[in-house]
Design a protein around this motif. Structure first.
Motif, short mmCIF file in Angstrom:
data_model
loop_
_atom_site.label_atom_id
_atom_site.label_comp_id
_atom_site.label_asym_id
_atom_site.label_seq_id
_atom_site.Cartn_x
_atom_site.Cartn_y
_atom_site.Cartn_z
N ARG A 4 0.82 -1.21 0.00
CA ARG A 4 0.00 0.00 0.00
C ARG A 4 0.85 1.26 0.00
NH1 ARG A 4 -4.84 -1.47 4.20
NH2 ARG A 4 -5.64 -3.21 3.02
N ILE A 5 1.99 1.23 0.62
CA ILE A 5 2.86 2.40 0.70
C ILE A 5 4.07 2.16 -0.19
CG2 ILE A 5 4.24 3.84 2.23
CD1 ILE A 5 2.39 2.99 4.49
N SER A 6 4.32 3.11 -1.08
CA SER A 6 5.48 2.95 -1.96
C SER A 6 6.76 3.22 -1.17
CB SER A 6 5.37 3.90 -3.14
OG SER A 6 5.61 5.22 -2.69
N LYS A 7 7.86 2.82 -1.78
CA LYS A 7 9.13 2.99 -1.07
C LYS A 7 9.47 4.45 -0.87
CE LYS A 7 11.22 -1.37 -1.90
NZ LYS A 7 12.37 -2.15 -2.22
N TYR A 8 9.10 5.30 -1.86
CA TYR A 8 9.40 6.73 -1.71
C TYR A 8 8.56 7.35 -0.60
CZ TYR A 8 9.96 11.64 -2.77
OH TYR A 8 10.21 12.97 -2.67
N GLN A 9 7.28 6.97 -0.53
CA GLN A 9 6.43 7.50 0.55
C GLN A 9 6.94 7.04 1.90
OE1 GLN A 9 2.69 6.04 -0.84
NE2 GLN A 9 2.00 8.08 -1.39
N ARG A 10 7.38 5.80 1.96
CA ARG A 10 7.92 5.29 3.22
C ARG A 10 9.19 6.06 3.61
NH1 ARG A 10 7.63 0.67 6.34
NH2 ARG A 10 9.60 0.10 7.28
N PHE A 11 10.02 6.34 2.60
CA PHE A 11 11.24 7.11 2.86
C PHE A 11 10.89 8.49 3.41
CE2 PHE A 11 14.11 10.37 1.13
CZ PHE A 11 15.26 10.04 1.84
N LYS A 12 9.86 9.12 2.82
CA LYS A 12 9.45 10.44 3.28
C LYS A 12 8.94 10.38 4.71
CE LYS A 12 6.55 12.01 0.30
NZ LYS A 12 5.65 12.85 -0.52
N MET A 13 8.18 9.32 5.03
CA MET A 13 7.62 9.20 6.37
C MET A 13 8.69 8.94 7.41
SD MET A 13 3.99 7.25 6.35
CE MET A 13 4.82 5.72 6.39
#
Length: 42
Positions: A4-13
């Motif tokens: 559900r969460i892309s790697k880039y979004q996870r990196f941002k979080m």
């Protein structure tokens, strides 16, 4: 199972520096609203 969460979004979080600047930005926005007369603490 889908991701559900892309790697880039996870990196941002998970990035504390980005989170810190986001916190400062939101705090400044809130301070501007409160200083502008919408405090409501009479």
């Amino acid at each position: 199972m889908t991701q559900r969460i892309s790697k880039y979004q996870r990196f941002k979080m998970m990035n504390p520096i980005i989170q810190f600047f986001k916190f400062i930005y939101l705090s400044m926005k809130i301070m501007l609203v409160v200083a502008g007369g919408h405090g409501g603490t009479r």
